[in-house]
Design an enzyme around this catalytic site. Structure first.
Site, PDB file in Angstrom:
ATOM      1  N   ILE A  14       0.841  -1.206   0.000  1.00 45.55           N
ATOM      2  CA  ILE A  14       0.000   0.000   0.000  1.00 45.55           C
ATOM      3  C   ILE A  14       0.871   1.248   0.000  1.00 45.55           C
ATOM      4  CG2 ILE A  14      -1.944  -1.111   1.151  1.00 45.55           C
ATOM      5  CD1 ILE A  14      -1.039   0.110   3.783  1.00 45.55           C
ATOM      6  N   ASP A  15       0.280   2.364  -0.450  1.00 39.07           N
ATOM      7  CA  ASP A  15       1.007   3.626  -0.408  1.00 39.07           C
ATOM      8  C   ASP A  15       0.589   4.386   0.854  1.00 39.07           C
ATOM      9  OD1 ASP A  15      -1.454   4.845  -0.880  1.00 39.07           O
ATOM     10  OD2 ASP A  15      -1.112   5.023  -3.030  1.00 39.07           O
ATOM     11  N   SER A  16       1.167   5.577   1.028  1.00 40.62           N
ATOM     12  CA  SER A  16       0.918   6.275   2.287  1.00 40.62           C
ATOM     13  C   SER A  16      -0.547   6.711   2.427  1.00 40.62           C
ATOM     14  CB  SER A  16       1.868   7.450   2.434  1.00 40.62           C
ATOM     15  OG  SER A  16       1.879   8.202   1.264  1.00 40.62           O
TER      16      SER A  16
END
Lengths: 576, 77
Positions: free
Chosen positions: B35-37
């Site tokens: 996942i990204d931030s």
């Protein structure tokens, strides 16, 4: 509303940023100056009159502890009302402000504190605990003021930010030539680059921006980017507080609360970095995709109409009326989105503009206050970073046959130099010009287009400058490795674009192939880095690196040698 | 394994369609879930609901592993 109408900001007789905002606290005394929200709660609201008395209390507090004009005051806090209150109080006590990046690691923060040597540090309680845990000689000499400490907390040497001053407040005037701020633009493990910016730099920039993009008394700016960053410091602190507008802070950056705050407070202006803008675009596109086909067509049609009516300049009311449901998502009052800090995908900018949200694209460096060029929206040009702002000259030096060369900047917004780094200053400032290290060209309309970097560096989509040299220390003593060097991949293989920039490590293994231990170690070390500093992959070189007599790697010569390799094949990805 | 670590891993695994059995305390949250931030921020909001806590943004700074995340949640419970 035209862009050049209404308020005309005249700061010619003003000597400092502190003085300019002090005047505003009288002129607009009944207006809201600061609003701080935490999720759905409102923590507090300060009128200009209250801002003035709180900032004076802060100034008196540091003065009663021996703070004298020219002393430095560092602020290491997330965005909140106490940030501008402290900054203003510090200015009125004659301080040079040192805004520090709260997103850095604790050792990095210690390194910058040791370099800046502030007399006062303002920070949050939890961060103070972290700073103490990792120690640091610089802390010993500072007066530390801690916000939000729990009632029975042991603060060590620190004092509560909220303490009452034991002495009277004495206003200290500063002049235009005094250093207003030391802002670190990069170099957390190499030599820190602390840009010394004068009051003249800031006032000149504020005056120009205030004229180009007027913000009015009833307007509300949403301070989302870190205030220590040049963009928010100018757009979310100086300019709105000069003009009687309110600055809204939200203590959490969770999107649902950001959206809720935009509605609740009727946000009119916001500054964002490209990565957030891109994320918003995706969200809106997802929402649009969920619409039934016929509704989607209506939105497309309305977007086209809007595109047509705003072709020459933005017309906020028309856009809001046409695309009401989308505008309502953002509170319905948004007039400008300032985007900068990194390169913006023209398609993203165009997407927002067509929906009726003018995205003001700018280009700047901390070394030149905030912005050197901006898009004046007359007409909207998503493909460039705009034209030089009044008072700023841009030249393209050493241009090739296509007109592409290094961007040099001259004007009253250019810094005095880097703090205690004469060599870096000499490299950056040449005969009054600032060398940016960015490659670009000026088109026939005088717009600047950026096409790459002349320096071995990258700027992340979040607006952070990363110098490969600063990352190398994380890869010392690699197993089965003779030598290594970190590069910006685009420096070796220029792409002509400023998106998707990557870092790569070039390794010379002991044998022809890198050993399993070496690759494992590279992965391990890479994981320990904050994600914006991580390497995309490694490149294997079996020949010895070109080196100087003193065995320093000749980076340019090595890059040139690597350039003959095929990029896609040369880079072995490091992600697992 | 602490109770919150277990619950946290179950929830994260379900949300992002990965095998819970393959997630360990010392694993990197971002990498393992891919996942990204921004997605991490969404995940945090869900965890706050699940554990009925409010975790200020600054306490999440530097948190990378499931174990650290569980400890941060536990501190607030």
């Amino acid at each position: 509303m035209g862009l050049s109408s209404s308020v005309c900001l005249d700061l010619r007789r003003i000597g400092s940023v502190g003085e300019a905002i002090r005047d505003a606290t009288v002129t607009f005394k009944r207006n809201d100056a600061l609003i701080e929200a935490d999720r759905n709660r409102e923590n507090g609201r300060w009128t200009y009159r209250e801002l003035r008395s709180e900032a004076e209390r802060f100034a008196a507090l540091v003065q009663s502890h021996g703070f004298v004009p020219g002393d430095r005051c560092a602020i290491l806090m997330q965005n909140q009302a106490k940030w501008p209150i402290s900054a203003l109080g510090a200015f009125w006590a004659g301080a040079t402000l040192v805004p520090l990046d709260y997103k850095l690691t604790v050792p990095e923060q210690h390194a910058l504190l040791a370099h800046a040597k502030p007399r006062v540090l303002v920070t949050e309680y939890s961060r103070w605990l972290d700073l103490q845990r990792e120690g640091g000689p610089a802390l010993e000499r500072m007066l530390v003021l801690v916000t939000e400490a729990p009632e029975n907390a042991q603060l060590g040497r620190a004092l509560r930010w909220e303490s009452t001053a034991s002495g009277e407040f004495r206003y200290v005037a500063r002049t235009r030539e005094d250093i207003a701020c030391i802002v670190y633009s990069s170099g957390t493990s190499g030599t820190p680059k602390g840009c010394m910016l004068t009051h003249d730099n800031y006032l000149e920039q504020a005056e120009v921006l205030g004229r180009l993009y007027p913000i009015e008394e009833q307007d509300r700016y949403f301070s989302v980017l870190p205030t220590n960053h040049a963009i928010d410091f100018m757009c979310g602190f100086i300019v709105p507080l000069l003009l009687g507008a309110a600055v809204v802070h939200q203590r959490t950056l969770r999107p649902q609360y950001l959206r809720a705050s935009m509605k609740k407070y009727g946000i009119t202006h916001i500054a964002l970095v490209p990565t957030i803008l891109k994320n918003l675009e995706e969200r809106i596109r997802e929402k649009l995709d969920e619409l039934p086909d016929w509704q989607r067509r209506i939105v497309d049609g309305l977007t086209k109409v809007n595109e047509w009516v705003t072709a020459r300049e933005p017309k906020h009311n028309v856009s809001r009326m046409l695309l009401k449901p989308i505008h309502d998502e953002f509170g319905g009052k948004l007039r400008f989105i300032f985007a900068g800090g990194a390169f913006i995908d023209p398609n993203t900018a165009r997407f927002f503009y067509d929906l009726g949200f003018p995205v003001v694209i700018g280009y700047g460096l901390t070394e030149a206050s905030t912005v050197a060029t901006v898009n004046d929206l007359e007409p909207f040009r998503p493909d460039t970073v705009g034209k030089p702002v009044p008072g700023v000259e841009i030249e393209i030096r050493d241009a090739n046959e296509h007109g592409v060369g290094e961007v040099w900047i001259r004007g009253r917004t250019v810094m005095k130099g880097y703090l205690d780094a004469p060599e870096l200053t000499r490299e950056a400032l040449v005969d009054g010009w600032l060398r940016t290290g960015d490659l670009g060209l000026l088109d026939a309309a005088g717009h600047l287009k950026l096409v790459g970097r002349a320096k071995n560096m990258i700027v992340t989509e979040g607006g952070k400058n990363i110098y490969p040299e600063d990352i190398e220390s994380n890869f010392e003593n690699l197993p089965d490795c003779e030598e290594y060097c970190v590069f910006a991949a685009d420096f070796i293989w220029p792409t002509g674009k400023l998106t998707g920039e990557q870092l790569v490590i070039v390794v010379r293994p002991e044998s022809d192939e890198p050993s399993e231990a070496l690759v494992l170690e590279l992965r391990k070390r890479n994981r320990r880095l904050p994600d914006f500093k991580r390497l995309a992959g490694y490149v294997v070189q079996t020949e010895e690196f070109p080196a100087t007599a003193s065995l320093k790697i000749k980076r340019n010569a090595l890059a040139e040698r690597l350039r003959t390799m095929d990029r896609a094949r040369a880079i072995v990805p490091l992600a697992e | 394994m602490s109770g919150s670590l277990d619950r946290l891993i179950q929830l994260a695994a379900k949300r992002y369609g990965v095998e819970a059995a393959g997630l360990r305390s010392e694993d990197d949250v971002f990498e393992k879930l891919g996942i990204d931030s921004f997605q991490a921020v969404e995940l945090m909001s869900e965890l706050e609901l699940e554990f009925d806590v409010e975790i200020p943004d600054y306490e999440l700074q530097g948190v990378r592993t499931f174990g650290q995340l569980a400890a941060t949640i536990d501190k607030r419970r």
